[in-house]
Design a protein around this motif. Structure first.
Motif, PDB file in Angstrom:
ATOM      1  N   PHE A  40       0.805  -1.218   0.000  1.00 32.85           N
ATOM      2  CA  PHE A  40       0.000   0.000   0.000  1.00 32.85           C
ATOM      3  C   PHE A  40       0.842   1.273   0.000  1.00 32.85           C
ATOM      4  O   PHE A  40       0.290   2.374   0.077  1.00 32.85           O
ATOM      5  CB  PHE A  40      -0.944  -0.011   1.214  1.00 32.85           C
ATOM      6  CG  PHE A  40      -1.853  -1.209   1.252  1.00 32.85           C
ATOM      7  CD1 PHE A  40      -2.862  -1.380   0.319  1.00 32.85           C
ATOM      8  CD2 PHE A  40      -1.681  -2.205   2.212  1.00 32.85           C
ATOM      9  CE1 PHE A  40      -3.698  -2.488   0.337  1.00 32.85           C
ATOM     10  CE2 PHE A  40      -2.510  -3.317   2.254  1.00 32.85           C
ATOM     11  CZ  PHE A  40      -3.522  -3.466   1.315  1.00 32.85           C
ATOM     12  N   THR A  95      -9.322  -7.498   1.479  1.00 33.69           N
ATOM     13  CA  THR A  95      -8.566  -6.334   1.954  1.00 33.69           C
ATOM     14  C   THR A  95      -7.768  -5.718   0.805  1.00 33.69           C
ATOM     15  O   THR A  95      -6.582  -5.979   0.633  1.00 33.69           O
ATOM     16  CB  THR A  95      -7.619  -6.737   3.094  1.00 33.69           C
ATOM     17  OG1 THR A  95      -6.800  -7.839   2.663  1.00 33.69           O
ATOM     18  CG2 THR A  95      -8.412  -7.152   4.335  1.00 33.69           C
ATOM     19  N   THR A  97      -7.453  -2.318   0.381  1.00 32.57           N
ATOM     20  CA  THR A  97      -6.888  -1.040   0.803  1.00 32.57           C
ATOM     21  C   THR A  97      -6.322  -1.178   2.212  1.00 32.57           C
ATOM     22  O   THR A  97      -6.670  -2.115   2.942  1.00 32.57           O
ATOM     23  CB  THR A  97      -7.951   0.075   0.800  1.00 32.57           C
ATOM     24  OG1 THR A  97      -8.932  -0.207   1.810  1.00 32.57           O
ATOM     25  CG2 THR A  97      -8.641   0.176  -0.569  1.00 32.57           C
ATOM     26  N   ILE A  98      -5.478  -0.238   2.602  1.00 37.76           N
ATOM     27  CA  ILE A  98      -4.897  -0.282   3.941  1.00 37.76           C
ATOM     28  C   ILE A  98      -5.975  -0.131   5.000  1.00 37.76           C
ATOM     29  O   ILE A  98      -5.898  -0.736   6.074  1.00 37.76           O
ATOM     30  CB  ILE A  98      -3.805   0.813   4.103  1.00 37.76           C
ATOM     31  CG1 ILE A  98      -3.100   0.694   5.457  1.00 37.76           C
ATOM     32  CG2 ILE A  98      -4.400   2.197   3.913  1.00 37.76           C
ATOM     33  CD1 ILE A  98      -2.324  -0.559   5.668  1.00 37.76           C
ATOM     34  N   GLU A  99      -7.036   0.653   4.700  1.00 40.45           N
ATOM     35  CA  GLU A  99      -8.123   0.844   5.657  1.00 40.45           C
ATOM     36  C   GLU A  99      -8.859  -0.465   5.926  1.00 40.45           C
ATOM     37  O   GLU A  99      -9.168  -0.795   7.078  1.00 40.45           O
ATOM     38  CB  GLU A  99      -9.095   1.912   5.171  1.00 40.45           C
ATOM     39  CG  GLU A  99      -8.535   3.322   5.124  1.00 40.45           C
ATOM     40  CD  GLU A  99      -7.685   3.601   3.901  1.00 40.45           C
ATOM     41  OE1 GLU A  99      -7.025   4.662   3.861  1.00 40.45           O
ATOM     42  OE2 GLU A  99      -7.665   2.745   2.972  1.00 40.45           O
TER      43      GLU A  99
END
Length: 404
Positions: A40, A95, A97-99
């Protein structure tokens, strides 16, 4: 069945389960930081947060788990938390994205915190009082095996194309296998009811913490904070000092040292008290951290690993024994939660806070600082336990063999 038997069916099952969940923890803890940084393109402190949030979630799980176990029993809590773990583990495949990764990490940490508190409670209830440190040593062997297998497996898989997908699959399969193991075992797990006169108000700190276990748990908090500097930044530090080729051997050294020493340290604690083990462990751990900070050759790196592992691993045996030493049987779950809750606080703060320090000072000054923090455990332990250990050991001998 002998009242003095350690290896009961429920104790053995919880030990196997604990090993598998330790594999999961270390499988991710040594790979999630470099993975998040590369995948990311985030800073080292944000990548470290991917490790921290898991432990924060575990902490929240432990805060609630102690009260749930006291109210509903460890078996029911363990079954429901395993089902939740399986569902959350499946979400790793989404998952992107990092969020999203951070959300899944904190949820999985929550489930793991509840699970490990429940398995620890069942094992503590099954161990005879007079062999408690010995039983904790055996139970901890399962974590040692996980700590050896998890990092090596994780680092090996991360080097492969699509390796993280295999990590996700292994994570999910361990959750499913653990649930099946519980179904095969739960009829043998005893339930210790809360006494009728132990009613509590709507909210009470007694539902969150066991005061008897708090002093040693705070010392464990510092240990967890210090040890997180090694586990979370093992790969990046070894790269920084050009020793990345031996990083994967760290946890095999960790396992070997603990397996050898725990063959006798648990029995020593039961017979001679905790001081004979904890003081040398404090010295080994802090000395190992300092040597780690100065490592420039493979032998220094591995010797530091041996010192830290022997110190940290056997400190945990003595500390867990002290945490539950005079706890009432129906509150063993609360004492277990308190102890591991504090370790989680230290381990959870560590990767992010220490990541910021790394960005400002670098790796070697960080580990010098951490070794100095570890030295603070000496006066704390002496004040709360060391000076009173002989009288506490005499009092323990008057307690019945097995909680009931």
């Amino acid at each position: 069945m002998s009242d003095n038997k350690v290896w009961t069916r429920e104790f053995t099952s919880m030990t196997v389960m604990n090993s598998m969940f330790t594999i999961i923890f270390f499988l991710f803890i040594v790979t999630i930081t470099p993975y998040a940084k590369e995948q990311f393109n985030v800073s080292i402190s944000i990548a470290g947060l991917a490790a921290s949030v898991f432990v924060i979630g575990s902490l929240i799980g432990r805060i609630l788990a102690g009260g749930w176990i006291t109210a509903f029993g460890a078996t029911k809590v363990l079954e429901l938390s395993l089902l939740a773990f399986i569902m959350v583990s499946a979400c790793y495949f989404l998952t992107f994205t990092i969020e999203l990764l951070l959300i899944v990490r904190i949820l999985q940490g929550f489930c793991t915190g509840v699970i490990s508190t429940a398995t620890g409670t069942v094992s503590m209830q099954a161990i005879p009082i007079t062999r408690r440190a010995e039983g904790i040593s055996y139970y901890s062997f399962s974590a040692v095996i996980g700590a050896a297998v998890g990092p090596f497996l994780g680092i090996s898989l991360l080097s492969l194309k699509g390796g993280y997908q295999w990590i996700y699959i292994i994570n999910l399969m361990i959750g499913i296998i653990s649930y099946i193991l519980l179904l095969m075992t739960k009829k043998h797990i005893s339930y210790i009811p809360k006494p009728a006169d132990a009613a509590e108000s709507r909210f009470s700190w007694n539902r969150v913490l066991e005061v008897q276990a708090l002093p040693i748990s705070l010392i464990a908090l510092l240990f967890g904070f210090c040890f997180s500097s090694v586990t979370s930044y093992l790969v990046t530090y070894s790269q920084h000092i050009n020793l990345e080729g031996i990083a994967s051997y760290y946890f095999f050294i960790h396992a070997a040292c603990i397996i050898v020493t725990r063959m006798f340290t648990g029995k020593w604690i039961d017979k001679k008290g905790a001081n004979i083990v904890i003081y040398p462990c404090l010295l080994l751990f802090t000395g190992g951290l300092f040597l780690y900070s100065q490592a420039y050759a493979a032998w220094m790196f591995l010797l530091a690993a041996a010192c830290m592992s022997t110190g940290f691993g056997n400190f945990n045996t003595g500390a867990q024994t002290l945490a539950v030493r005079f706890t009432e049987p129906h509150r063993i779950g609360m004492a277990t939660a308190t102890y591991f809750m504090c370790i989680d606080i230290g381990s959870g703060m560590g990767p992010y806070v220490l990541g910021v320090i790394i960005e400002q000072l670098g790796y070697r000054p960080l580990y010098v600082t951490v070794s100095m923090i570890g030295m603070c455990c000496f006066p704390m332990y002496y004040y709360f336990y060391g000076r009173k250990e002989k009288s506490m050991l005499r009092a323990q001998k008057s307690v019945p063999i097995r909680p009931s």
